[in-house]
Design a protein around this motif. Structure first.
Motif, PDB file in Angstrom:
ATOM      1  N   THR A  13      41.500 -20.033  38.853  1.00  0.00           N
ATOM      2  CA  THR A  13      40.180 -19.471  38.579  1.00  0.00           C
ATOM      3  C   THR A  13      40.109 -19.018  37.133  1.00  0.00           C
ATOM      4  N   PRO A  14      39.057 -19.448  36.405  1.00  0.00           N
ATOM      5  CA  PRO A  14      38.921 -18.938  35.034  1.00  0.00           C
ATOM      6  C   PRO A  14      38.921 -17.413  35.010  1.00  0.00           C
ATOM      7  N   GLY A  15      39.598 -16.834  34.042  1.00  0.00           N
ATOM      8  CA  GLY A  15      39.793 -15.409  33.963  1.00  0.00           C
ATOM      9  C   GLY A  15      38.542 -14.567  33.970  1.00  0.00           C
ATOM     10  N   TYR A  16      37.470 -15.049  33.386  1.00  0.00           N
ATOM     11  CA  TYR A  16      36.280 -14.212  33.294  1.00  0.00           C
ATOM     12  C   TYR A  16      35.655 -13.962  34.664  1.00  0.00           C
ATOM     13  N   LEU A  17      35.858 -14.848  35.628  1.00  0.00           N
ATOM     14  CA  LEU A  17      35.285 -14.635  36.954  1.00  0.00           C
ATOM     15  C   LEU A  17      35.918 -13.428  37.641  1.00  0.00           C
ATOM     16  N   THR A  40      26.378 -23.903  21.969  1.00  0.00           N
ATOM     17  CA  THR A  40      26.515 -24.970  20.970  1.00  0.00           C
ATOM     18  C   THR A  40      27.972 -25.310  20.674  1.00  0.00           C
ATOM     19  N   ASP A  41      28.894 -24.550  21.252  1.00  0.00           N
ATOM     20  CA  ASP A  41      30.319 -24.771  20.998  1.00  0.00           C
ATOM     21  C   ASP A  41      31.099 -24.728  22.312  1.00  0.00           C
ATOM     22  N   PRO A  42      31.031 -25.806  23.102  1.00  0.00           N
ATOM     23  CA  PRO A  42      31.708 -25.799  24.403  1.00  0.00           C
ATOM     24  C   PRO A  42      33.218 -25.640  24.297  1.00  0.00           C
ATOM     25  N   TRP A  43      33.799 -26.096  23.207  1.00  0.00           N
ATOM     26  CA  TRP A  43      35.239 -25.922  23.025  1.00  0.00           C
ATOM     27  C   TRP A  43      35.584 -24.445  22.934  1.00  0.00           C
ATOM     28  N   ARG A  44      34.777 -23.673  22.241  1.00  0.00           N
ATOM     29  CA  ARG A  44      35.030 -22.237  22.112  1.00  0.00           C
ATOM     30  C   ARG A  44      34.930 -21.549  23.475  1.00  0.00           C
ATOM     31  N   TRP A  45      33.940 -21.948  24.264  1.00  0.00           N
ATOM     32  CA  TRP A  45      33.795 -21.384  25.608  1.00  0.00           C
ATOM     33  C   TRP A  45      35.063 -21.642  26.417  1.00  0.00           C
ATOM     34  N   ARG A  46      35.570 -22.862  26.366  1.00  0.00           N
ATOM     35  CA  ARG A  46      36.765 -23.217  27.125  1.00  0.00           C
ATOM     36  C   ARG A  46      37.976 -22.408  26.667  1.00  0.00           C
ATOM     37  N   ARG A  47      38.091 -22.222  25.356  1.00  0.00           N
ATOM     38  CA  ARG A  47      39.232 -21.462  24.835  1.00  0.00           C
ATOM     39  C   ARG A  47      39.122 -19.982  25.182  1.00  0.00           C
ATOM     40  N   GLU A  48      37.977 -19.403  24.887  1.00  0.00           N
ATOM     41  CA  GLU A  48      37.849 -17.950  24.969  1.00  0.00           C
ATOM     42  C   GLU A  48      37.510 -17.425  26.357  1.00  0.00           C
ATOM     43  N   MET A  49      36.767 -18.168  27.142  1.00  0.00           N
ATOM     44  CA  MET A  49      36.348 -17.671  28.447  1.00  0.00           C
ATOM     45  C   MET A  49      37.160 -18.253  29.592  1.00  0.00           C
ATOM     46  N   GLU A  50      37.620 -19.475  29.436  1.00  0.00           N
ATOM     47  CA  GLU A  50      38.382 -20.107  30.511  1.00  0.00           C
ATOM     48  C   GLU A  50      39.877 -20.142  30.201  1.00  0.00           C
ATOM     49  N   ALA A  51      40.255 -19.546  29.063  1.00  0.00           N
ATOM     50  CA  ALA A  51      41.665 -19.461  28.659  1.00  0.00           C
ATOM     51  C   ALA A  51      42.335 -20.826  28.684  1.00  0.00           C
ATOM     52  N   GLU A  52      41.626 -21.826  28.197  1.00  0.00           N
ATOM     53  CA  GLU A  52      42.154 -23.183  28.171  1.00  0.00           C
ATOM     54  C   GLU A  52      42.514 -23.545  26.733  1.00  0.00           C
ATOM     55  N   PHE A  53      43.701 -24.101  26.562  1.00  0.00           N
ATOM     56  CA  PHE A  53      44.088 -24.561  25.247  1.00  0.00           C
ATOM     57  C   PHE A  53      43.398 -25.891  25.012  1.00  0.00           C
ATOM     58  N   ALA A  54      42.276 -25.844  24.330  1.00  0.00           N
ATOM     59  CA  ALA A  54      41.463 -27.037  24.128  1.00  0.00           C
ATOM     60  C   ALA A  54      41.469 -27.409  22.650  1.00  0.00           C
ATOM     61  N   ASP A  55      41.698 -28.677  22.376  1.00  0.00           N
ATOM     62  CA  ASP A  55      41.591 -29.146  20.997  1.00  0.00           C
ATOM     63  C   ASP A  55      40.149 -29.023  20.543  1.00  0.00           C
ATOM     64  N   ASP A  56      39.968 -28.589  19.343  1.00  0.00           N
ATOM     65  CA  ASP A  56      38.641 -28.452  18.769  1.00  0.00           C
ATOM     66  C   ASP A  56      38.272 -29.771  18.112  1.00  0.00           C
ATOM     67  N   GLU A  57      37.115 -30.298  18.411  1.00  0.00           N
ATOM     68  CA  GLU A  57      36.723 -31.586  17.843  1.00  0.00           C
ATOM     69  C   GLU A  57      36.551 -31.520  16.329  1.00  0.00           C
ATOM     70  N   ASP A  58      36.396 -30.322  15.783  1.00  0.00           N
ATOM     71  CA  ASP A  58      36.238 -30.166  14.338  1.00  0.00           C
ATOM     72  C   ASP A  58      37.540 -29.803  13.635  1.00  0.00           C
ATOM     73  N   SER A  59      38.652 -29.767  14.362  1.00  0.00           N
ATOM     74  CA  SER A  59      39.906 -29.361  13.738  1.00  0.00           C
ATOM     75  C   SER A  59      40.465 -30.480  12.870  1.00  0.00           C
ATOM     76  N   TRP A  60      41.219 -30.097  11.880  1.00  0.00           N
ATOM     77  CA  TRP A  60      41.824 -31.072  10.967  1.00  0.00           C
ATOM     78  C   TRP A  60      42.966 -31.808  11.649  1.00  0.00           C
TER      79      TRP A  60
END
Length: 86
Positions: A13-17, A40-60
């Motif tokens: 379960t995602p932590g925020y729930l 506008t930033d689904p990657w940020r939502w996944r990282r910060e709210m669902e505690a998922e290590f998600a690659d950022d599409e804008d990362s170098w």
């Protein structure tokens, strides 16, 4: 058996729930505000709210590339050794 179910819930379960009222301090209004803020930033939502290590599409560099650059056999030296020159 109850402990196993609780552990499974924590792991799936995602932590925020778990933090939502009445069980936690997170108010539904705040959660909705965060959803709008991260819309506008689904990657940020996944990282910060669902505690998922998600690659950022804008990362170098992708996380996979960075992980491949880590040398597990590298010997570290103490900082004092470098500063003292010995």
């Amino acid at each position: 058996m109850h402990r196993r179910r609780k552990l499974l819930r924590l792991l799936t379960t995602p932590g925020y729930l778990d933090a939502l009222e009445p069980n936690g301090p997170l108010k539904l209004e705040i959660l909705e505000k965060l959803r709008r803020q991260f819309a506008t930033d689904p990657w940020r939502w996944r990282r910060e709210m669902e505690a998922e290590f998600a690659d950022d599409e804008d990362s170098w560099f992708s996380m996979a590339l960075i992980t491949r650059c880590v040398d597990q056999n590298l010997e570290y030296i103490r900082e004092g050794t470098i500063l003292a020159g010995s």
